[in-house]
Design an enzyme around this catalytic site. Sequence first.
Site, mmCIF file in Angstrom:
data_model
loop_
_atom_site.group_PDB
_atom_site.id
_atom_site.type_symbol
_atom_site.label_atom_id
_atom_site.label_comp_id
_atom_site.label_asym_id
_atom_site.label_seq_id
_atom_site.Cartn_x
_atom_site.Cartn_y
_atom_site.Cartn_z
ATOM 1 N N GLU A 24 4.908 -10.223 5.887
ATOM 2 C CA GLU A 24 4.607 -12.011 6.649
ATOM 3 C C GLU A 24 4.186 -12.627 5.611
ATOM 4 O O GLU A 24 4.017 -13.683 5.531
ATOM 5 C CB GLU A 24 3.337 -12.149 7.322
ATOM 6 N N ASP A 50 2.782 -7.052 4.818
ATOM 7 C CA ASP A 50 2.512 -7.562 3.914
ATOM 8 C C ASP A 50 4.151 -8.321 3.715
ATOM 9 O O ASP A 50 4.276 -9.093 3.513
ATOM 10 C CB ASP A 50 3.424 -6.222 2.790
ATOM 11 N N LYS A 89 -26.174 -1.189 -12.576
ATOM 12 C CA LYS A 89 -25.827 -1.856 -14.133
ATOM 13 C C LYS A 89 -24.475 -1.656 -14.320
ATOM 14 O O LYS A 89 -24.349 -0.485 -14.499
ATOM 15 C CB LYS A 89 -26.651 -2.330 -14.976
ATOM 16 N N SER A 94 -29.650 -11.849 -21.598
ATOM 17 C CA SER A 94 -29.182 -10.131 -21.747
ATOM 18 C C SER A 94 -30.245 -9.607 -21.094
ATOM 19 O O SER A 94 -31.363 -11.069 -20.177
ATOM 20 C CB SER A 94 -28.827 -9.688 -23.232
HETATM 21 S S1 IVH Z 1 -28.069 -9.903 -14.337
HETATM 22 C C1 IVH Z 1 -30.113 -13.111 -16.319
HETATM 23 N N1 IVH Z 1 -26.902 -8.111 -13.186
HETATM 24 O O1 IVH Z 1 -26.016 -6.079 -18.177
HETATM 25 C C2 IVH Z 1 -29.320 -11.406 -15.932
HETATM 26 N N2 IVH Z 1 -26.386 -8.016 -15.312
HETATM 27 O O2 IVH Z 1 -27.764 -6.898 -20.377
HETATM 28 C C3 IVH Z 1 -28.584 -11.280 -17.037
HETATM 29 N N3 IVH Z 1 -24.773 -6.224 -15.614
HETATM 30 O O3 IVH Z 1 -24.067 -8.919 -19.733
HETATM 31 C C4 IVH Z 1 -27.597 -10.622 -16.379
HETATM 32 N N4 IVH Z 1 -24.187 -5.258 -14.236
HETATM 33 O O4 IVH Z 1 -23.041 -8.510 -18.346
HETATM 34 C C5 IVH Z 1 -26.828 -8.373 -14.751
HETATM 35 N N5 IVH Z 1 -26.078 -6.046 -11.244
HETATM 36 C C6 IVH Z 1 -26.505 -7.170 -13.456
HETATM 37 C C7 IVH Z 1 -25.165 -6.108 -13.720
HETATM 38 C C8 IVH Z 1 -25.426 -6.968 -14.630
HETATM 39 C C9 IVH Z 1 -24.195 -5.457 -15.011
HETATM 40 C C10 IVH Z 1 -25.108 -6.866 -17.868
HETATM 41 C C11 IVH Z 1 -24.247 -8.279 -17.766
HETATM 42 C C12 IVH Z 1 -25.638 -8.275 -18.919
HETATM 43 C C13 IVH Z 1 -26.147 -7.081 -19.630
HETATM 44 C C14 IVH Z 1 -27.619 -7.041 -19.477
#
Ligand code: IVH
Length: 674
Positions: free
Chosen positions: A37, A35, A118, A84
Site C-alpha cells: 500500500e 508495504d 550522550k 560544546s
Molecule cells: S547538548 C549546548 N545533548 O555532545 C549543549 N549534546 O560535547 C550542546 N551530544 O557536540 C549539546 N548527546 O553533539 C547535547 N543529549 C545530548 C547529546 C549531546 C550527544 C554531543 C553533541 C555535542 C557534544 C558536546
Amino acid sequence: MKDSPKVKKRVAELHKLINIHSHNYHTLDSPAIQDQEYDALFNELLDLEANYPKFKYPYSPSQRVGSKPLEGFKKVEHLAPMLSLDNAFNSDDMNDFNKRILDRLTGKKIISYSCEPKLDGIAVNLLYVKGRLDKATTRGDGKIGEDITHNIKTINSIPLSLIENTSNFPNIIEIRGEVFIEKKDFDTNNKKAIKLGEKTFANPRNAAAGSLRQLDPAIAASRPLKFFAHGIGFIDKGNFELPDSQSDTLKLYKSWGLPINPLSEVMSNIEGCEDYFKKISNKRENLPYEIDGVVFKVNGLKDQITLGQVSRAPRWAIARKFPAEIGTTYVKKISFQVGRVGSITPVAEFDPVNIGGVVVSHASIHNFDEIERLDVREGDTVRVKRAGDVIPQIISVDLSQRKKSSSEVIPPNACPSCNGNLIKPEGEAILRCMQGLSCPAQRCESLIHFVSRNALNIDGLGERIIDLLVERGLVTNFADLFRLKKEDLLNLEGFREKSATNLINSIDSSKETTLARFIYSLGIREVGEATALNLALNFNNIANFLGATEDDLLEINDIGPVASKFILEFLSFKENVDLIEDLLQLGVNPQEIRIENNNPFSSKSVVITGSFTSIARSQLKEELIRVGARVASSVSAKTDFLVVGENPGSKLKKANELEIDILEEEEALKLLQE
Ligand code: IVH
C-alpha cells in the site's frame, strides 16, 4: 488529471500520507499499512511528479535520494553557535556543577535536570523554515558548518516536513541533534566492506562521520544512519509558543515526528542525576548504539537563559563522561620507532582489541625504564587503558599468563631505520640515533613536522605521501618539497590531476610564512613554538638568527643553556645553513614580526587558556605578541587579561579569584583588530 489545482491537492495529500506512514515505520517502528500500500502511494506521487514537474518540491518525500553528487561542501553559518559541553568525571564534579548553578539562580534550593544519554555520534543542525527542512549542516567550528542537506535527506527518520499537530510552526528553528549508526549496522557494514575489499571504519562514530562527509548522497543513503534530536539553536518564534522546559521541547519534537531518545528522563534534583547515571552506565553495554556519557541540562528554559554561557559551553549543562575503559590483549611484538630527533621509542603491537568502541592495535611505551617497570615482554597478556581521546596505555602485565619461553626486551644496539649507532645521553632515559637527517626515519619525521599545522602548514601533505616521496627519493630534505613538480606527483599512486595541482598550490602558498613558524619548522631540539616565537622577536630576520651567539641566546627570555646549546649546534652544521639558504632561494619568505604599541593589549600581560574555534591557539599567541603583549603561561596578580577558549582549565578559576579581566575568543579577536 488535467486540472492543476486538483493535482496540487493530491500531491499535498500524498506528502502527508507518505510522511505519516514513513514516520510510523522508521521512527515509531509500528507500520500502519502494508508495504504494498505504501509503495502504491509512493508510485502515485512519482507519477504525478513526472507529469507535473512544477509540483516536484524539494521537501517531497520522493526527494530523499534524488540529488546529484555535489562538487564540494558549501560553508554555512549557523544562526546560533553550536556549543560544546564541559565535562564531569565523578560525583564531586557533579555536585560542584549543581552548586555553581544554585549560586547563580538565587532563590532556588533545588534544580531539576533533563538527563539524556550522550550519544557518540556526529552533531548536526537541522534548519526548519515554517516546518520544512531547509538546510542541514555539520557542527564545523561551532560557528560555520558544512552543508550536508543532501545526505541528511536520505535519513528516513528525519522529517522533510514536520507533522502538523499544532496550528503553526516557528518561522525558523534550528534543531540540534546527533546522527549515528547502530552497533549492529556498523558491524554489518564493515563485514560487507571487507568482502568488497573496501575501507572499513574503526568505530560507529567514524562510520557516521564518513557517511555524512560524502558529496554523493547515494553513499549516505546506503548506510543505515539514525538521528536523535536533543536541542535547540536559533528560533524565530513567529506566533508559535515554545514550551518552557527542555523535557517539553523534546516532547514537542516527538509530536513533530522527530526521533528523540526514549531514555531521556527528568530528575528533580542532583541526587536523582547520580541514580540516572548509574542506571545508564548499567545499560550502556546493551544499548543498540554507543554512548560516551550522560548529559545533564537544567530543565527550565528560563533558568537556562539566566545562567547563560561561558566561552564555548553553556553554564546550564554538563556531560558526565564514563570512566576510562580497560581491555585485555596479547602483545604480538615490541618494535622500536625512531622519532624526529632520533629518540627510540618502544611500541607494543597488540592483537587488535575493542576498548570502549575503539579498536586498539598498539601503544607506545615511554622508554626502556618504563619497559622495565612494567616488566612487559613479547607474548605477554596485558591490560590496556583507553580514556577518551587519550593515547592507549599499557597499565599492567598478567604475569600468571606469561609463557615460560618469554624473554626480556633487549634494547636495540643499532638504529632500526638506518642501522647507525645509538647512544644514551647522560641523564636521559632515552636511547637516540645520532645520524640526524641522514637517517630515513628522522628525515620522514622531520618533514612531517616541517609541514605540520603550526609550522609551514602545508595542507594535504600527510604522512603517507611524505613516506612515498622519501621512499622514491623525490624528497631528501625540506628544500626538495619546493622543487616538486606536478608531474612528479602524477607518477605517484593515488594522485590525479586535481589532487596534484592542489598539493603543488598549497606547497606554493606555504612560502609566505612568519619567521617564528619558519624557525619552529626547522625542528631544532628544544625549540618549540614558544621558543621559536621568542627567537623571531629577538632576531627579527633570518640573517640575524644565523649569526646568533651564545650570549645573544642566553639573554632571551625563556632560553636556557640547554636550548641554547642545541640551537648553536644546529647552526654550526654547514648542511643546515645551506638548507636554510636553499629554502630562501626557492622563495620561502619568512616575515619579520613587527611589534605594535598602540593596541589595548600592548605592554599588557596576557594568559591564554582552553582551545579556540576560529583561530589556532599558537596563532592567537603570535598575534598577541605582535601587538606587544607579554604572553605568560600562568595566571598571577600581575596578569591583565585571561583569554578563555573552549574547555578552559584551572586558570579560569584562578583568574576569577583574582578578579582578572576575562575575555572570550570573540572579544579578544575584536580587541586585536583595534
Ligand atoms: S547538548 C549546548 N545533548 O555532545 C549543549 N549534546 O560535547 C550542546 N551530544 O557536540 C549539546 N548527546 O553533539 C547535547 N543529549 C545530548 C547529546 C549531546 C550527544 C554531543 C553533541 C555535542 C557534544 C558536546
